[in-house]
Design an enzyme around this catalytic site. Structure first.
Site, PDB file in Angstrom:
ATOM      1  N   GLU A   1       6.289  -2.144   9.958  1.00 20.13           N
ATOM      2  CA  GLU A   1       7.183  -1.991   9.011  1.00 20.13           C
ATOM      3  C   GLU A   1       8.521  -2.239   8.915  1.00 20.13           C
ATOM      4  OE1 GLU A   1       7.043   2.003   6.160  1.00 20.13           O
ATOM      5  OE2 GLU A   1       4.391   2.199   7.704  1.00 20.13           O
TER       6      GLU A   1
ATOM      7  N   GLU B   1       9.411   1.033  -2.119  1.00 15.89           N
ATOM      8  CA  GLU B   1       9.200   1.819  -2.482  1.00 15.89           C
ATOM      9  C   GLU B   1      10.733   3.270  -2.542  1.00 15.89           C
ATOM     10  OE1 GLU B   1       7.060   5.638   0.652  1.00 15.89           O
ATOM     11  OE2 GLU B   1       7.258   3.693   1.456  1.00 15.89           O
TER      12      GLU B   1
END
Length: 419
Positions: free
Chosen positions: A223, A334
């Site tokens: 990520e 997120e």
């Protein structure tokens, strides 16, 4: 030296406390005092492991200290499998189409983004810049062991038939994704903002996920993106970050360079350091370009920031599924929703505005691409979207000549339709 002296003093104190406890000379809270002493010792040992000797140190305007550490002394080489590793100073191949695309997209109106610490100096060649971890950073974590790690099961699962299952983690997402093929990398240009965070234990991030395996105990993930995380960094600055795990965030992996894994080769960009400037509502817009791809010969996963900075690589042995390829790519936002007081958090995602507000107001990902098995950058096929609660955070995709595949995403969290 200071760290070693401190730990010796802590050890002496602990020995004295234990002796007095055994002799019954200290009657109150012996166990508690022992526990505090043990924690301090553990924290200091961890800091000694993370903060490597610096060739040069730079004080950043935001209060960070950036240590320029010899490239061969970085945390990656604490890993037993990397003891004799020869650092690869450049990738064997970049994805095809990358440099053609850069020629097309290098428009004069694009504004350069730097990191705040650059205002006060640079690291010399042969070193890497490392954000120094402070004692308070570690103490904010639930334990020394969990410092620098995400909570278990925080990856958005678009195919889940049971949204309640996802909400149990307290994480919410607004993402675009592709699946059903073998992927060897992903790229996107990400609009940079500084979202407001309601609770110190919440965060807001915008990133790409490169995923392999199932969403069970064996998930592999790489990520990269930007994040605001008061818990991890002690402030509300927007920071560049990376993350990796090979077992669904359980025992492996971490943010940035907070464990052994990622091998950095770049002397100019610091993982976890503040990004400057950031976008403003109805004002100048700033974005960062992130590319992660798998070297076809060595098999390592490389990361590039902007057009000029190859940051380093995750060695392929760190992973099981990703040692071959990724089975899913996700891009988006997120947040953590801790539901303080029984209400949805007002922590913002992206700019804190819904997608329909568009450019200059809403946050975006543009020029979203994947790397195929022939090492070509190409447009993603069959892009899907997912959000748990579209009244809180939403996502809308589009496609045009300049931006290719793009999407606007984000939202304010708590509002009249998201109580």
């Amino acid at each position: 030296m200071g760290g070693a002296q401190f730990s010796r003093r802590e050890t002496t104190t602990r020995v004295l406390v234990v002796a007095f406890c055994l002799l019954g000379l200290i009657s109150l809270s012996c166990a508690a005092r022992l526990s505090v002493s043990r924690q301090r010792l553990e924290v200091q040992k961890h800091l000694n492991r993370l903060n490597k000797p610096a060739v040069k140190s730079i004080k950043s305007p935001d209060g960070d200290v950036i240590d320029c550490v010899d490239i061969s002394h970085q945390p990656a080489f604490d890993h037993p499998f990397l003891k004799d590793h020869k650092i690869q100073m450049r990738p064997n191949y970049h994805p095809e189409g990358l440099f053609d695309e850069n020629k097309v997209s290098a428009k004069p109106k694009e504004r350069p983004i730097t990191q705040l610490w650059h205002q006060n100096g640079r690291c010399p060649e042969g070193t890497i810049p490392m954000r120094r971890t402070k004692k308070d950073d570690v103490l904010r974590a639930s334990s020394v062991k969990r410092f620098g790690r995400k909570k278990h099961r925080t990856v958005p699962q678009p195919r889940s038939a049971d949204p309640d299952l996802i909400n149990q983690s307290g994480h919410q997402h607004a993402i675009a994704y592709v699946e059903g093929d073998k992927y060897y990398g992903a790229k996107a240009t990400i609009n940079v903002w500084e979202p407001k965070i309601q609770q110190p234990n919440e965060f807001s991030l915008s990133q790409l996920w490169i995923l392999g395996g199932s969403f069970g105990e064996d998930l592999n993930s790489i990520e990269a993106g930007w994040q605001v995380s008061p818990d991890l960094y002690g402030d509300n600055n927007t920071r560049l970050f990376t993350y990796w795990t090979s077992d669904a965030y359980q025992a492996t992996g971490c943010y940035n360079l907070l464990c052994s894994g990622f091998i950095q080769i770049n002397s100019q960009i610091a993982m976890g350091a503040s990004i400057s400037p950031v976008s403003g509502y109805r004002n100048s817009q700033y974005d960062i370009s992130i590319l992660v791809w798998k070297d076809p010969t060595e098999g390592h996963w490389w990361m590039q920031f902007g057009n000029d900075y190859v940051l380093g690589y995750w060695p392929s042995f760190l992973f099981s599924y990703l040692a071959d390829s990724a089975s899913m790519i996700e891009w988006g936002g997120e947040v953590v929703n801790s539901e303080a007081g029984g209400q949805h958090t007002s922590t913002q995602m992206g700019s804190g505005r819904f997608p329909e507000e568009g450019f200059g107001k809403s946050s975006y990902f543009r020029n979203v691409q994947v790397v195929d098995s022939s090492n070509n950058l190409k447009a993603p096929k069959g892009i899907g979207t997912f959000t748990e609660q579209s009244n809180c955070y939403d996502v809308q995709t589009g496609n045009n000549g300049d931006w290719g595949h793009y999407f606007y995403y984000g939202g304010p969290g708590r509002n009249a339709n998201c109580p």
